[in-house]
Structures are given as structure tokens and as C-alpha cells.
Write an enzyme that holds these catalytic residues in place. Structure first.
Site, PDB file in Angstrom:
ATOM      1  CG  ASP A  58      -1.766   1.237   1.331  1.00 45.22           C
ATOM      2  OD1 ASP A  58      -1.626   2.135   0.466  1.00 45.22           O
ATOM      3  OD2 ASP A  58      -2.569   1.329   2.276  1.00 45.22           O
ATOM      4  CE1 TYR A 149      -5.249  11.111 -10.981  1.00 47.87           C
ATOM      5  CE2 TYR A 149      -5.160  12.739 -12.744  1.00 47.87           C
ATOM      6  CZ  TYR A 149      -4.834  11.490 -12.250  1.00 47.87           C
ATOM      7  OH  TYR A 149      -4.070  10.623 -13.018  1.00 47.87           O
TER       8      TYR A 149
HETATM    9  N1  NAD Z   1      -5.187   6.195 -17.179  1.00 42.79           N
HETATM   10  C1  NAD Z   1      -4.934   7.462 -17.416  1.00 42.79           C
HETATM   11  O1  NAD Z   1      -5.598   8.101 -18.256  1.00 42.79           O
HETATM   12  C2  NAD Z   1      -3.818   8.164 -16.679  1.00 42.79           C
HETATM   13  C3  NAD Z   1      -3.381   9.416 -17.181  1.00 42.79           C
HETATM   14  C4  NAD Z   1      -2.370  10.076 -16.503  1.00 42.79           C
HETATM   15  C5  NAD Z   1      -1.795   9.517 -15.391  1.00 42.79           C
HETATM   16  N2  NAD Z   1      -2.234   8.308 -14.925  1.00 42.79           N
HETATM   17  C6  NAD Z   1      -1.593   7.768 -13.728  1.00 42.79           C
HETATM   18  O2  NAD Z   1      -1.005   6.525 -14.057  1.00 42.79           O
HETATM   19  C7  NAD Z   1      -0.881   5.742 -12.875  1.00 42.79           C
HETATM   20  C8  NAD Z   1      -1.407   4.347 -13.149  1.00 42.79           C
HETATM   21  O3  NAD Z   1      -2.795   4.429 -13.413  1.00 42.79           O
HETATM   22  P1  NAD Z   1      -3.553   3.491 -14.454  1.00 42.79           P
HETATM   23  O4  NAD Z   1      -4.255   4.365 -15.394  1.00 42.79           O
HETATM   24  O5  NAD Z   1      -2.642   2.441 -14.953  1.00 42.79           O
HETATM   25  O6  NAD Z   1      -4.706   2.923 -13.499  1.00 42.79           O
HETATM   26  P2  NAD Z   1      -5.091   1.448 -13.048  1.00 42.79           P
HETATM   27  O7  NAD Z   1      -6.247   1.655 -12.147  1.00 42.79           O
HETATM   28  O8  NAD Z   1      -5.223   0.549 -14.223  1.00 42.79           O
HETATM   29  O9  NAD Z   1      -3.828   0.959 -12.217  1.00 42.79           O
HETATM   30  C9  NAD Z   1      -3.495   1.502 -10.966  1.00 42.79           C
HETATM   31  C10 NAD Z   1      -2.935   0.400 -10.100  1.00 42.79           C
HETATM   32  O10 NAD Z   1      -2.537   0.981  -8.852  1.00 42.79           O
HETATM   33  C11 NAD Z   1      -2.950   0.117  -7.821  1.00 42.79           C
HETATM   34  N3  NAD Z   1      -3.092   0.878  -6.580  1.00 42.79           N
HETATM   35  C12 NAD Z   1      -4.083   1.741  -6.237  1.00 42.79           C
HETATM   36  N4  NAD Z   1      -3.880   2.201  -4.997  1.00 42.79           N
HETATM   37  C13 NAD Z   1      -2.739   1.616  -4.555  1.00 42.79           C
HETATM   38  C14 NAD Z   1      -2.029   1.690  -3.347  1.00 42.79           C
HETATM   39  N5  NAD Z   1      -2.461   2.450  -2.310  1.00 42.79           N
HETATM   40  N6  NAD Z   1      -0.892   0.979  -3.223  1.00 42.79           N
HETATM   41  C15 NAD Z   1      -0.458   0.187  -4.250  1.00 42.79           C
HETATM   42  N7  NAD Z   1      -1.111   0.056  -5.399  1.00 42.79           N
HETATM   43  C16 NAD Z   1      -2.236   0.766  -5.557  1.00 42.79           C
HETATM   44  C17 NAD Z   1      -4.263  -0.476  -8.294  1.00 42.79           C
HETATM   45  O11 NAD Z   1      -4.572  -1.683  -7.609  1.00 42.79           O
HETATM   46  C18 NAD Z   1      -3.979  -0.683  -9.772  1.00 42.79           C
HETATM   47  O12 NAD Z   1      -3.437  -1.973 -10.015  1.00 42.79           O
HETATM   48  C19 NAD Z   1      -1.631   6.506 -11.785  1.00 42.79           C
HETATM   49  O13 NAD Z   1      -0.711   7.219 -10.988  1.00 42.79           O
HETATM   50  C20 NAD Z   1      -2.503   7.458 -12.577  1.00 42.79           C
HETATM   51  O14 NAD Z   1      -2.852   8.600 -11.830  1.00 42.79           O
HETATM   52  C21 NAD Z   1      -3.236   7.627 -15.547  1.00 42.79           C
END
Ligand code: NAD
Length: 257
Positions: A58, A149
Site C-alpha cells: 500500500d 487529482y
Molecule cells: N489512465 C490514465 O488516463 C492516466 C493518465 C495520466 C496519469 N495516470 C496515472 O497513471 C498511474 C497508473 O494508473 P492506471 O491508469 O494504470 O490505473 P489502473 O487503475 O489501471 O492501475 C493503478 C494500479 O494501482 C494500484 N493501486 C491503487 N492504490 C494503490 C495503493 N495504495 N498501493 C499500491 N497500489 C495501488 C491499483 O490496484 C492498480 O493496479 C496513476 O498514478 C494514474 O494517476 C493515468
């Protein structure tokens, strides 16, 4: 940095961008990839698939991040690249309850702080190491409809900048990954990625490709959507004009005055 023969840890590795990075790092010849996630089963599944190690973490809990780093050190040796990638979203503004602000702050900001606190001493001792922090285009621009965010991603960029300035001459490399919309679980509920999808949705694999290229070039800002750089320059060039443009965009997506 070339990924070949490197020990890598990726938080949020069970899904989306983190998962795609884990897969790509293995394809690039990483010596070891630790898939860390709060979703233990998901981390195990990805690890099994790529021949890595699954660890539950976490990132909002310092002891848990410390335990992840200790486990990675014991199993794989010194960490060459730590990808602090796990993050969550939120909807709303000032009215969001304190508990929600605190939760997203602990994950999207303190997650990076805890990671740096745990890995930096070893990296500084060796005089090398790489921190890749996933922020977002929202950390350079804004996020329509989500103050928590936008604020936490700005803080994530600011922390990455601080690390690069403070430790850059000590052999520490830092990159901030700042995509717009990517097709992952995070954007699954928003048609076309919602307002962040204004320039199209990228697949996580395309983001992983940009990451490998950005790490190779050791570039601070990794921008899978190239237009983000132009928006960022426009924002710096004329803040009021940029704000007016954002209000127009908001009206188009959320329906405004
Ligand atoms: N998807 C988008 O459009 C986008 C755009 C810009 C930035 N991001 C960033 O990219 C990163 C990854 O996001 P994603 O889009 O792959 O989302 P996702 O939801 O597919 O993956 C996020 C992962 O983080 C894990 N997670 C959540 N809280 C957690 C915690 N407290 N400890 C450990 N793991 C945890 C979840 O279980 C999940 O597997 C994030 O930081 C997100 O803000 C995403």
C-alpha cells in the site's frame, strides 16, 4: 538508462500503465522486475506471467513501502529503477470530504515521498539510481472536474522536480511521466477518457514504449501525448488566456454557463 540487466520495481504493477511497464521492462531484458500492488492477486498474476516477483504494497503506508523495498533488496539486490506509479482518481472540488483529500494525498503524493525515502540512501551510497514517478498531464495543466487529482498530481511533479534538482549531481536520475488519457481501469468509466481524452486515448503499451525511450534519453518530462508540451508552454506564456481556454473545454464536456 538502458533497462537491460537492471533491477526494477513498479508500484501499481497489477494493472494499466504499471502492468504494461512491467511487461515492457522484461522484454527489454531487465534482470528482475518486482510487480508491487495493493491488489495482491493481480500483482501475483502479472509476476507469474512475466517471470517477476509479486509483492503486495500500500503506497500510502510508509511501513508497507519500506517492506517492499527491503523485500526487493533481499530477493533481487540493489534497485536500479524504482517506478512509483500507483495512483488513484477522485471527483469533485472543495466539497470533497477531508477523508478523500487525505486518502488521495497519501497515495498520489506521499507514495512518491515514501518511495524516495526508502530507496534514496542506497542509491546515493552507490552514486546511481533512477526514480520514475508517474504524475499526469493534470500535474502540468489541470484536471477538469477533479481538484484532488489536479492538486496531488501538481505536487507529484513538484516533488520529482525537487529530487532532480537536489540529487541530480549525485548520480540520481528522475523522470516524471505525464500522460493524458490512457485506456486503463482508471478511465474505464469515462467514454473516450472523458475530458482528458481530448487528444485521444493511448494504450498502456504505447505509454510503456515512451517510458523506455524517455528513460534511455534520461529526460525529466516523459510526455506520451506530445501536445501536452504545447499546452504547458501556452499556460506559462499567458495564464489568463489558458484559463479561459480551460473554461471553454469544461463547458464543452461538463456543460457550463
Ligand atoms: N489512465 C490514465 O488516463 C492516466 C493518465 C495520466 C496519469 N495516470 C496515472 O497513471 C498511474 C497508473 O494508473 P492506471 O491508469 O494504470 O490505473 P489502473 O487503475 O489501471 O492501475 C493503478 C494500479 O494501482 C494500484 N493501486 C491503487 N492504490 C494503490 C495503493 N495504495 N498501493 C499500491 N497500489 C495501488 C491499483 O490496484 C492498480 O493496479 C496513476 O498514478 C494514474 O494517476 C493515468
Amino acid at each position: 538508462m538502458e533497462i537491460r540487466d537492471k533491477n526494477v520495481v513498479v508500484t501499481g504493477g497489477a494493472s494499466g500503465i504499471g502492468r504494461a511497464m512491467c511487461e515492457r521492462f522484461v522484454a527489454e531484458g531487465a534482470r528482475s522486475v518486482v510487480v508491487a500492488d495493493i491488489d495482491h492477486g493481480g500483482a501475483e498474476r502479472v509476476a507469474k506471467q512475466i517471470g517477476g516477483m509479486g509483492v503486495s504494497v500500500d503506497v500510502g503506508d510508509e511501513a508497507s513501502v519500506r517492506a517492499l523495498v527491503d523485500a526487493a533488496l533481499i530477493e533481487c539486490g540493489p534497485i536500479d529503477l524504482f517506478c512509483s506509479n500507483a495512483g488513484i482518481g477522485a471527483i469533485g472540488g472543495a466539497e470533497c470530504p477531508n477523508s478523500e483529500w487525505e486518502r488521495i494525498w497519501s497515495i498520489n503524493v506521499m507514495g512518491h515521498v515514501y518511495a524516495a525515502r526508502a530507496v534514496l540512501p542506497g542509491m546515493l551510497e552507490r552514486g546511481e539510481g533512477y526514480l520514475l514517478n508517474t504524475a499526469s498531464a493534470a500535474g502540468l495543466l489541470s484536471q477538469i472536474g477533479s481538484a484532488p487529482y489536479a492538486v496531488t498530481k501538481h505536487a507529484a511533479v513538484a516533488f520529482a522536480e525537487y529530487l532532480a534538482i537536489t540529487h541530480g549531481d549525485q548520480g540520481i536520475k528522475v523522470s516524471a511521466l505525464c500522460p493524458q488519457a490512457v485506456r486503463t481501469a482508471m478511465t474505464a468509466d469515462f467514454e473516450g477518457g472523458g475530458v482528458a481524452g481530448v487528444d485521444g486515448m493511448l494504450e498502456p503499451e504505447a505509454v510503456a514504449e515512451c517510458v523506455v525511450e524517455g528513460l534511455r534519453a534520461e529526460r525529466f518530462l516523459i510526455l506520451p501525448h506530445e501536445s501536452v508540451l504545447m499546452y504547458f508552454q501556452r499556460k506559462a506564456g499567458d495564464y489568463d488566456r489558458w484559463l479561459a481556454g480551460m473554461r471553454k473545454l469544461q463547458a464543452r464536456y461538463l456543460g457550463g454557463p
